[in-house]
Scaffold this motif. Structure first.
Motif, short mmCIF file in Angstrom:
data_model
loop_
_atom_site.label_atom_id
_atom_site.label_comp_id
_atom_site.label_asym_id
_atom_site.label_seq_id
_atom_site.Cartn_x
_atom_site.Cartn_y
_atom_site.Cartn_z
N UNK A 45 0.82 -1.22 0.00
CA UNK A 45 0.00 0.00 0.00
C UNK A 45 0.85 1.26 0.00
N UNK A 46 1.95 1.24 0.74
CA UNK A 46 2.79 2.43 0.90
C UNK A 46 3.99 2.31 -0.04
N UNK A 47 3.79 2.72 -1.25
CA UNK A 47 4.84 2.58 -2.25
C UNK A 47 6.07 3.39 -1.86
N UNK A 48 7.23 2.80 -2.05
CA UNK A 48 8.48 3.50 -1.79
C UNK A 48 9.07 3.25 -0.41
N UNK A 49 8.32 2.67 0.50
CA UNK A 49 8.87 2.40 1.83
C UNK A 49 9.66 1.10 1.78
N UNK A 50 10.84 1.12 2.36
CA UNK A 50 11.65 -0.10 2.40
C UNK A 50 11.17 -0.99 3.54
N UNK A 51 11.54 -2.24 3.46
CA UNK A 51 11.20 -3.18 4.53
C UNK A 51 11.76 -2.71 5.86
N UNK A 52 13.00 -2.21 5.81
CA UNK A 52 13.66 -1.73 7.03
C UNK A 52 12.91 -0.54 7.64
N UNK A 53 12.52 0.43 6.82
CA UNK A 53 11.82 1.61 7.35
C UNK A 53 10.44 1.25 7.87
N UNK A 54 9.76 0.34 7.18
CA UNK A 54 8.44 -0.08 7.64
C UNK A 54 8.57 -0.77 8.99
#
Length: 119
Positions: A45-54
């Motif tokens: 859903x949140x395009x552009x967010x990395x796995x680490x930041x999420x």
């Protein structure tokens, strides 16, 4: 410990403002406003967010009491994230910020272009 003056450098409200002013927080809270979601659903859903930041942002939101994490003992294990009652209180003000950004995007872009031409 509460001081309630974010202009005071030592006031803990600054950490709260840092959390809720973060772009990923705004987007995660908004996405969870539609209902519970799994990690992979949020990532899609949140395009552009990395796995680490999420991961980091969800952990911070959980620590701050804005998001809850529920682990279901299934095979494979299912984990869902949801807004707490405190997290739900952010939906209206963060939605207002998103609406403002959408409504004023053209004005801001025009100002940026004008500024960049002069500089």
């Amino acid at each position: 410990m509460p001081c309630g003056d974010p202009y005071d450098a030592d006031c803990p409200t600054r950490r709260v403002l840092d959390r809720i002013g973060d772009r990923w927080t705004v987007l995660i809270i908004g996405a969870l406003g539609d209902g519970d979601a799994r990690f992979s659903e949020l990532r899609r859903r949140i395009q552009g967010i990395s796995q680490k930041m999420l991961t980091q942002t969800l952990r911070g939101l959980e620590r701050d009491g804005l998001v809850s994490r529920t682990v279901y003992p299934e095979v494979p294990v299912r984990v869902e994230y949801s807004l707490t009652s405190a997290g739900r209180t952010l939906l209206e003000p963060l939605s207002a910020l998103q609406t403002w950004a959408i409504e004023h995007l053209s004005d801001v872009s025009t100002s940026q272009d004008a500024y960049d031409r002069v500089k």
